[in-house]
Design an enzyme around this catalytic site. Structure first.
Site, PDB file in Angstrom:
ATOM      1  N   ASP A 219       0.798  -1.223   0.000  1.00  0.00           N
ATOM      2  CA  ASP A 219       0.000   0.000   0.000  1.00  0.00           C
ATOM      3  C   ASP A 219       0.828   1.268   0.000  1.00  0.00           C
ATOM      4  OD1 ASP A 219       1.052  -0.048   2.581  1.00  0.00           O
ATOM      5  OD2 ASP A 219      -0.782  -0.854   3.458  1.00  0.00           O
TER       6      ASP A 219
ATOM      7  N   GLU B 104      -0.581  -8.947  -1.506  1.00  0.00           N
ATOM      8  CA  GLU B 104      -1.164  -8.451  -0.259  1.00  0.00           C
ATOM      9  C   GLU B 104      -2.387  -7.572  -0.544  1.00  0.00           C
ATOM     10  OE1 GLU B 104       1.288  -7.553   3.547  1.00  0.00           O
ATOM     11  OE2 GLU B 104       0.517  -5.614   2.901  1.00  0.00           O
TER      12      GLU B 104
ATOM     13  N   GLU C   6      -2.032   4.971   3.104  1.00  0.00           N
ATOM     14  CA  GLU C   6      -1.995   3.561   2.728  1.00  0.00           C
ATOM     15  C   GLU C   6      -3.371   2.974   2.410  1.00  0.00           C
ATOM     16  OE1 GLU C   6       1.771   4.374   5.015  1.00  0.00           O
ATOM     17  OE2 GLU C   6      -0.349   4.905   5.218  1.00  0.00           O
TER      18      GLU C   6
ATOM     19  N   HIS D  68       6.290   4.509  13.674  1.00  0.00           N
ATOM     20  CA  HIS D  68       6.730   5.400  12.597  1.00  0.00           C
ATOM     21  C   HIS D  68       5.577   5.980  11.800  1.00  0.00           C
ATOM     22  CE1 HIS D  68       5.809   1.782  10.304  1.00  0.00           C
ATOM     23  NE2 HIS D  68       5.747   2.542   9.243  1.00  0.00           N
TER      24      HIS D  68
ATOM     25  N   ARG E  93       2.750   7.960   9.955  1.00  0.00           N
ATOM     26  CA  ARG E  93       2.531   9.378   9.689  1.00  0.00           C
ATOM     27  C   ARG E  93       1.400   9.937  10.556  1.00  0.00           C
ATOM     28  NH1 ARG E  93       3.690  12.360   4.963  1.00  0.00           N
ATOM     29  NH2 ARG E  93       4.412  10.409   4.037  1.00  0.00           N
TER      30      ARG E  93
ATOM     31  N   HIS F 213      13.048   5.104  13.684  1.00  0.00           N
ATOM     32  CA  HIS F 213      12.914   5.480  12.279  1.00  0.00           C
ATOM     33  C   HIS F 213      13.622   6.811  12.045  1.00  0.00           C
ATOM     34  CE1 HIS F 213      11.002   6.459   8.429  1.00  0.00           C
ATOM     35  NE2 HIS F 213      10.620   5.198   8.360  1.00  0.00           N
TER      36      HIS F 213
END
Length: 373
Positions: A95, A117, A131, A217, A219, A250
């Site tokens: 994604d 996936e 995503e 991590h 967003r 990250h």
């Protein structure tokens, strides 16, 4: 048959590596690999580990790049590449914006797209963002939707995607971790990694208990949600004085900055650089608990019988919850702490349970479908 596999991030490299390997072993197949380097440093680690040699590298990574800028530059590059090589099909995974833009470009050129996936849904376009939008759109332009589970297949059918396009294969991440675990057992990596973690971080793997592995991590977690997560880690350390928490940080400054500010003074919390995949799996297989807002580790942890606290408001991997391997609690500090204490007690009951996400044969099933077409 000419097949182009496209990837841009560390998770894509991990999950496409078994597919790329399987394609390379087939006669009559020209397997090409294109990387966008959406996450350049993290991606390179995986390419080296899985011995993937890209045929094309767009090198699109820019500091603090936004989605529109990356997407426009990627679309231009894919147009030129597809016109040059004209593959029989394109394989994308998951994604990411790399996967979406690649699939979009291929569909504009009427090149069939295989989506590895497929069918994962949180049913919230803002969580995870972007995503959820990316994977939904990829599925609707794809010729082949390789769903990892029956639930993912059901999601696709409910959206009107024809059943003839959908194949339930398992998740290729299980293939990848089996491959790397076998390699580690045979080449002395276990002993080497045990020594590295002790020397570099003062962590005695197998002796320091409980060991809690943390990844964050997302967003949508930037800001107050990430701060809430950090406060939860401090509270867990305070309530379990013997606990060791290790957090591979990250490199995004929106993540690394707050984490360093809030957690660097706690002696029980180890902040490491991003880990190679073999080192990460070594930690995972010896962990007592995982706290995460990422996706892949939700699929990996069950193979080692490790429970997972999902620090997100939504999860597209409901199989983790329904199988008893994890709980989704969001980013509230008290909720994270309570779930962590609860699941630490549950770990012994998970030993021997089957991973709901796959059996290690997904890549072979995917390649067989592509070749039969």
């Amino acid at each position: 048959m000419k097949i182009l596999s496209v990837l841009g991030t560390r998770p894509e490299a991990i999950k496409l590596a078994p597919v790329i390997s399987a394609l390379q072993q087939k006669t009559g197949v020209t397997s090409l690999v294109c990387v966008t380097s959406q996450h350049q440093e993290l991606l390179q680690q995986m390419l080296t580990l899985f011995a993937i040699q890209p045929d094309y590298d767009f090198e699109l990574m820019r500091k603090n790049q936004d989605l529109l800028d990356f997407s426009s530059r990627a679309l231009e590059r894919f147009r030129a590449l597809l016109d040059e090589i004209n593959p029989d099909c394109m394989v994308v995974q998951g994604d990411t914006t790399t996967a979406f833009i690649a699939a979009l470009a291929a569909s504009y050129r009427k090149i069939p797209v295989a989506h590895v996936e497929a069918g994962l849904r949180s049913f919230d376009k803002n969580n995870p963002f972007p995503e959820e939008i990316n994977r939904l759109l990829i599925d609707h332009v794809a010729r082949w939707c390789f769903a990892p589970t029956d639930l993912a297949k059901t999601n696709l059918l409910k959206e009107g995607i024809h059943k003839e396009k959908i194949y339930v294969t398992g998740n290729t991440v299980v293939d990848a971790l089996f491959q790397i675990r076998k390699k580690m057992q045979n080449d002395g990596s276990m002993t080497r990694l045990h020594a590295i973690f002790e020397e570099k971080y003062g962590l005695n793997i197998g002796q320091d208990k409980p060991l809690i592995l943390v990844t964050t991590h997302r967003r949508e977690s930037f800001g107050k949600d990430l701060e809430s997560t950090c406060h939860a880690l401090l509270a867990i350390a305070q309530q379990i004085p013997k606990a060791k928490l290790i957090l591979p940080v990250h490199p995004n400054p929106n993540v690394s900055g707050p984490i360093a500010k809030l957690l660097s003074r706690c002696s029980q919390i180890i902040l490491s650089k991003p880990l190679d995949y073999d080192a990460f799996l070594f930690l995972l297989m010896h962990s007592d608990l995982v706290l995460t807002d990422s996706g892949g580790v939700q699929e990996e942890a069950p193979s080692f019988g490790v429970p997972v606290v999902v620090m997100r408001k939504t999860t597209e991997r409901q199989e983790l919850i329904t199988s008893g391997f994890g709980e989704k609690v969001g980013t509230n500090t008290d909720a994270i702490v309570s779930a962590a204490l609860r699941l630490l007690q549950k770990k012994p009951s998970l030993a021997g349970k089957t991973n709901p996400f796959g059996d290690g044969q997904a890549a072979q099933r995917i390649v067989q479908v592509l070749l039969n077409e």
